[in-house]
Design a protein around this motif. Structure first.
Motif, PDB file in Angstrom:
ATOM      1  N   LEU A 162       0.828  -1.187   0.000  1.00  0.00           N
ATOM      2  CA  LEU A 162       0.000   0.000   0.000  1.00  0.00           C
ATOM      3  C   LEU A 162       0.872   1.251   0.000  1.00  0.00           C
ATOM      4  CD1 LEU A 162      -2.687  -0.964   2.678  1.00  0.00           C
ATOM      5  CD2 LEU A 162      -2.606  -1.540   0.239  1.00  0.00           C
ATOM      6  N   SER A 163       0.400   2.265  -0.698  1.00  0.00           N
ATOM      7  CA  SER A 163       1.079   3.548  -0.729  1.00  0.00           C
ATOM      8  C   SER A 163       0.121   4.637  -0.284  1.00  0.00           C
ATOM      9  CB  SER A 163       1.592   3.870  -2.139  1.00  0.00           C
ATOM     10  OG  SER A 163       2.522   2.913  -2.583  1.00  0.00           O
ATOM     11  N   CYS A 164       0.658   5.653   0.353  1.00  0.00           N
ATOM     12  CA  CYS A 164      -0.128   6.803   0.781  1.00  0.00           C
ATOM     13  C   CYS A 164       0.692   8.051   0.513  1.00  0.00           C
ATOM     14  CB  CYS A 164      -0.487   6.686   2.261  1.00  0.00           C
ATOM     15  SG  CYS A 164      -1.289   8.145   2.957  1.00  0.00           S
ATOM     16  N   ALA A 165       0.222   8.875  -0.398  1.00  0.00           N
ATOM     17  CA  ALA A 165       0.924  10.087  -0.780  1.00  0.00           C
ATOM     18  C   ALA A 165       0.173  11.310  -0.276  1.00  0.00           C
ATOM     19  CB  ALA A 165       1.088  10.159  -2.295  1.00  0.00           C
ATOM     20  N   ALA A 166       0.867  12.183   0.425  1.00  0.00           N
ATOM     21  CA  ALA A 166       0.288  13.412   0.932  1.00  0.00           C
ATOM     22  C   ALA A 166       0.614  14.572   0.011  1.00  0.00           C
ATOM     23  CB  ALA A 166       0.804  13.711   2.345  1.00  0.00           C
ATOM     24  N   SER A 167      -0.342  15.461  -0.165  1.00  0.00           N
ATOM     25  CA  SER A 167      -0.123  16.636  -0.996  1.00  0.00           C
ATOM     26  C   SER A 167      -0.897  17.817  -0.430  1.00  0.00           C
ATOM     27  CB  SER A 167      -0.536  16.376  -2.446  1.00  0.00           C
ATOM     28  OG  SER A 167      -1.914  16.067  -2.528  1.00  0.00           O
ATOM     29  N   GLY A 168      -0.498  19.009  -0.821  1.00  0.00           N
ATOM     30  CA  GLY A 168      -1.160  20.211  -0.352  1.00  0.00           C
ATOM     31  C   GLY A 168      -0.188  21.156   0.324  1.00  0.00           C
ATOM     32  N   ARG A 169      -0.729  21.959   1.215  1.00  0.00           N
ATOM     33  CA  ARG A 169       0.069  22.986   1.889  1.00  0.00           C
ATOM     34  C   ARG A 169       0.795  22.388   3.083  1.00  0.00           C
ATOM     35  NH1 ARG A 169      -1.014  27.964   0.032  1.00  0.00           N
ATOM     36  NH2 ARG A 169      -0.171  28.908   1.945  1.00  0.00           N
ATOM     37  N   ILE A 170       1.783  21.580   2.790  1.00  0.00           N
ATOM     38  CA  ILE A 170       2.513  20.825   3.800  1.00  0.00           C
ATOM     39  C   ILE A 170       3.847  21.482   4.088  1.00  0.00           C
ATOM     40  CG2 ILE A 170       3.573  18.626   4.375  1.00  0.00           C
ATOM     41  CD1 ILE A 170       1.541  17.343   2.403  1.00  0.00           C
ATOM     42  N   LEU A 171       4.059  21.813   5.336  1.00  0.00           N
ATOM     43  CA  LEU A 171       5.375  22.250   5.772  1.00  0.00           C
ATOM     44  C   LEU A 171       6.228  21.044   6.160  1.00  0.00           C
ATOM     45  CD1 LEU A 171       7.375  24.521   6.429  1.00  0.00           C
ATOM     46  CD2 LEU A 171       6.413  24.581   8.736  1.00  0.00           C
ATOM     47  N   SER A 172       5.651  20.155   6.926  1.00  0.00           N
ATOM     48  CA  SER A 172       6.344  18.943   7.328  1.00  0.00           C
ATOM     49  C   SER A 172       5.315  17.925   7.783  1.00  0.00           C
ATOM     50  CB  SER A 172       7.363  19.211   8.443  1.00  0.00           C
ATOM     51  OG  SER A 172       6.725  19.701   9.606  1.00  0.00           O
ATOM     52  N   ILE A 173       5.736  16.675   7.792  1.00  0.00           N
ATOM     53  CA  ILE A 173       4.895  15.588   8.257  1.00  0.00           C
ATOM     54  C   ILE A 173       5.580  14.909   9.427  1.00  0.00           C
ATOM     55  CG2 ILE A 173       3.757  13.425   7.664  1.00  0.00           C
ATOM     56  CD1 ILE A 173       3.715  14.316   4.774  1.00  0.00           C
ATOM     57  N   ASN A 174       4.855  14.813  10.514  1.00  0.00           N
ATOM     58  CA  ASN A 174       5.392  14.144  11.688  1.00  0.00           C
ATOM     59  C   ASN A 174       5.108  12.642  11.572  1.00  0.00           C
ATOM     60  OD1 ASN A 174       6.335  16.607  12.876  1.00  0.00           O
ATOM     61  ND2 ASN A 174       4.216  17.065  13.436  1.00  0.00           N
ATOM     62  N   ALA A 175       4.430  12.084  12.537  1.00  0.00           N
ATOM     63  CA  ALA A 175       4.146  10.656  12.486  1.00  0.00           C
ATOM     64  C   ALA A 175       3.085  10.347  11.438  1.00  0.00           C
ATOM     65  CB  ALA A 175       3.695  10.160  13.855  1.00  0.00           C
ATOM     66  N   MET A 176       3.161   9.155  10.883  1.00  0.00           N
ATOM     67  CA  MET A 176       2.148   8.636   9.988  1.00  0.00           C
ATOM     68  C   MET A 176       1.757   7.259  10.489  1.00  0.00           C
ATOM     69  SD  MET A 176       3.640   9.813   6.269  1.00  0.00           S
ATOM     70  CE  MET A 176       2.023   9.789   5.470  1.00  0.00           C
ATOM     71  N   GLY A 177       0.555   6.859  10.179  1.00  0.00           N
ATOM     72  CA  GLY A 177       0.088   5.564  10.643  1.00  0.00           C
ATOM     73  C   GLY A 177      -0.834   4.893   9.656  1.00  0.00           C
ATOM     74  N   TRP A 178      -0.902   3.585   9.771  1.00  0.00           N
ATOM     75  CA  TRP A 178      -1.840   2.772   9.015  1.00  0.00           C
ATOM     76  C   TRP A 178      -2.844   2.157   9.974  1.00  0.00           C
ATOM     77  CZ3 TRP A 178      -2.192   2.717   3.841  1.00  0.00           C
ATOM     78  CH2 TRP A 178      -1.078   3.126   3.101  1.00  0.00           C
ATOM     79  N   TYR A 179      -4.099   2.288   9.638  1.00  0.00           N
ATOM     80  CA  TYR A 179      -5.187   1.689  10.386  1.00  0.00           C
ATOM     81  C   TYR A 179      -5.984   0.776   9.468  1.00  0.00           C
ATOM     82  CZ  TYR A 179      -4.381   5.361  13.894  1.00  0.00           C
ATOM     83  OH  TYR A 179      -3.832   6.197  14.841  1.00  0.00           O
TER      84      TYR A 179
END
Length: 121
Positions: free
Chosen positions: A20-37
């Motif tokens: 699985l892939s998850c790509a973030a986009s938009g007005r992002i300065l930084s991404i801290n933790a990410m998780g899968w549920y």
């Protein structure tokens, strides 16, 4: 302002693999933790895997040793490699990200739309 787009779900036989892939986009300065549920019908959504900004991971006991989460910070993308899949892994898998918004410095949690994973016996 921010969206997460998941991909890679599908139908697989027991013992098979999916990524699985998850790509973030938009007005992002930084991404801290990410998780899968994941969420199976009639059950609560449960945490499957978590990964920090530095790549440290933690897994639910049910998937430990079979699933591996990783991230590519340059692409704002997180992955979930799922091996030795079992029928009980079936469910809708969701990506979650803790994100700092560019400009405002707001910190928010964002959810993906979910992707279906079905493991046949």
């Amino acid at each position: 302002q921010v969206q997460l787009v998941e991909s890679g779900g599908g139908l697989v036989q027991a013992g098979g693999s999916l990524r699985l892939s998850c790509a973030a986009s938009g007005r992002i300065l930084s991404i801290n933790a990410m998780g899968w549920y994941r969420q199976a019908p009639g059950k609560q959504r449960e945490l499957v895997a978590a990964i920090t900004s530095g790549g440290s991971t933690n897994y639910a006991d049910a998937v430990k040793g079979r699933f591996t989460s990783s991230r590519d910070n340059a692409k704002n993308t997180v992955y979930l490699q799922m091996n030795s899949l079992k029928p009980e892994d079936t469910g809708v898998y969701y990506c979650n990200a803790n994100i700092v918004i560019r400009g405002t410095y707001s910190v928010i949690d964002v959810w993906g739309q979910g992707t279906q994973v079905t493991v046949s016996s």
